[in-house]
Design a protein around this motif. Structure first.
Motif, PDB file in Angstrom:
ATOM      1  N   ILE A   1       0.821  -1.205   0.000  1.00  0.00           N
ATOM      2  CA  ILE A   1       0.000   0.000   0.000  1.00  0.00           C
ATOM      3  C   ILE A   1       0.860   1.263   0.000  1.00  0.00           C
ATOM      4  N   VAL A   2       0.234   2.352  -0.354  1.00  0.00           N
ATOM      5  CA  VAL A   2       0.873   3.659  -0.344  1.00  0.00           C
ATOM      6  C   VAL A   2       1.248   4.017   1.098  1.00  0.00           C
ATOM      7  N   GLN A   3       2.417   4.621   1.265  1.00  0.00           N
ATOM      8  CA  GLN A   3       2.865   5.044   2.594  1.00  0.00           C
ATOM      9  C   GLN A   3       2.515   6.518   2.811  1.00  0.00           C
ATOM     10  N   PHE A   4       2.142   6.865   4.024  1.00  0.00           N
ATOM     11  CA  PHE A   4       1.861   8.258   4.377  1.00  0.00           C
ATOM     12  C   PHE A   4       2.669   8.620   5.613  1.00  0.00           C
ATOM     13  N   THR A   5       3.151   9.846   5.650  1.00  0.00           N
ATOM     14  CA  THR A   5       4.020  10.300   6.729  1.00  0.00           C
ATOM     15  C   THR A   5       3.820  11.791   6.970  1.00  0.00           C
ATOM     16  N   SER A   6       4.308  12.260   8.095  1.00  0.00           N
ATOM     17  CA  SER A   6       4.308  13.703   8.354  1.00  0.00           C
ATOM     18  C   SER A   6       5.659  14.326   8.001  1.00  0.00           C
ATOM     19  N   SER A   7       6.615  13.505   7.563  1.00  0.00           N
ATOM     20  CA  SER A   7       7.982  13.973   7.313  1.00  0.00           C
ATOM     21  C   SER A   7       8.269  14.221   5.831  1.00  0.00           C
ATOM     22  N   ASN A   8       8.437  15.478   5.473  1.00  0.00           N
ATOM     23  CA  ASN A   8       8.823  15.814   4.104  1.00  0.00           C
ATOM     24  C   ASN A   8      10.213  15.274   3.780  1.00  0.00           C
ATOM     25  N   ILE A   9      11.081  15.281   4.772  1.00  0.00           N
ATOM     26  CA  ILE A   9      12.438  14.775   4.573  1.00  0.00           C
ATOM     27  C   ILE A   9      12.414  13.283   4.254  1.00  0.00           C
ATOM     28  N   HIS A  10      11.576  12.544   4.938  1.00  0.00           N
ATOM     29  CA  HIS A  10      11.443  11.105   4.657  1.00  0.00           C
ATOM     30  C   HIS A  10      10.992  10.882   3.214  1.00  0.00           C
ATOM     31  N   VAL A  11      10.080  11.710   2.749  1.00  0.00           N
ATOM     32  CA  VAL A  11       9.632  11.603   1.350  1.00  0.00           C
ATOM     33  C   VAL A  11      10.807  11.796   0.397  1.00  0.00           C
ATOM     34  N   VAL A  12      11.613  12.823   0.642  1.00  0.00           N
ATOM     35  CA  VAL A  12      12.767  13.082  -0.231  1.00  0.00           C
ATOM     36  C   VAL A  12      13.737  11.903  -0.190  1.00  0.00           C
ATOM     37  N   GLN A  13      14.011  11.389   0.987  1.00  0.00           N
ATOM     38  CA  GLN A  13      14.966  10.287   1.122  1.00  0.00           C
ATOM     39  C   GLN A  13      14.496   9.014   0.430  1.00  0.00           C
ATOM     40  N   GLN A  14      13.189   8.850   0.273  1.00  0.00           N
ATOM     41  CA  GLN A  14      12.642   7.619  -0.286  1.00  0.00           C
ATOM     42  C   GLN A  14      12.250   7.721  -1.757  1.00  0.00           C
ATOM     43  N   SER A  15      12.426   8.878  -2.394  1.00  0.00           N
ATOM     44  CA  SER A  15      11.819   9.101  -3.708  1.00  0.00           C
ATOM     45  C   SER A  15      12.816   9.478  -4.792  1.00  0.00           C
TER      46      SER A  15
END
Length: 141
Positions: free
Chosen positions: A61-75
């Motif tokens: 499933i799609v992951q959701f987070t409150s961390s913009n930094i985590h998004v950058v690190q994973q994308s």
């Protein structure tokens, strides 16, 4: 053979949700390859529940987070989908991580020119600006 990539969304409002649904319905990207952040915990919870129901048969499933930094690190590709008044703060926050990861950044921020992104992100950042329309919400664009 299609190339696999990871896709991140910073801002998980209605337009980001519509784009995610469109991508999933077209099988362009696997759900587990998509991550989205949002500043509002209630929105994150709403989306987690919605997508968990849609993919109840799978842990994919799609992951959701409150961390913009985590998004950058994973994308590999990041879609910036925040309100125009939040763009500067978001870009300043992610700047050092964009410099390290070097993702493609795509803006869907209304009224925000690429020059704003160019001035607040590392010089070598790959940038694009896309303007989806309201028809995207009903997957008719």
């Amino acid at each position: 053979m299609t190339q696999q990539f990871s896709l991140g969304f910073i801002g998980a409002g209605m337009m980001a949700e519509a784009i995610i649904k469109g991508i999933l319905s077209s099988a362009t990207c696997k759900p587990k390859s998509i991550i989205a952040s949002d500043a509002y915990p209630s929105r994150i919870k709403q989306l987690q529940e919605q997508f968990a129901l849609q993919f109840a048969h799978s842990s994919n499933i799609v992951q959701f987070t409150s961390s913009n930094i985590h998004v950058v690190q994973q994308s590999d590709v990041i879609i910036i989908a925040v309100k125009p008044n939040n763009v500067h703060d978001v870009l300043r926050e992610i700047h050092p991580h964009v410099a390290t990861k070097k993702p493609l950044i795509i803006s869907i921020c209304a009224g925000t020119q690429l020059s704003v992104f160019e001035s607040l992100l590392p010089p070598s950042t790959r940038l694009a600006r896309v303007m989806p329309n309201v028809n995207s919400v009903v997957l008719a664009a």
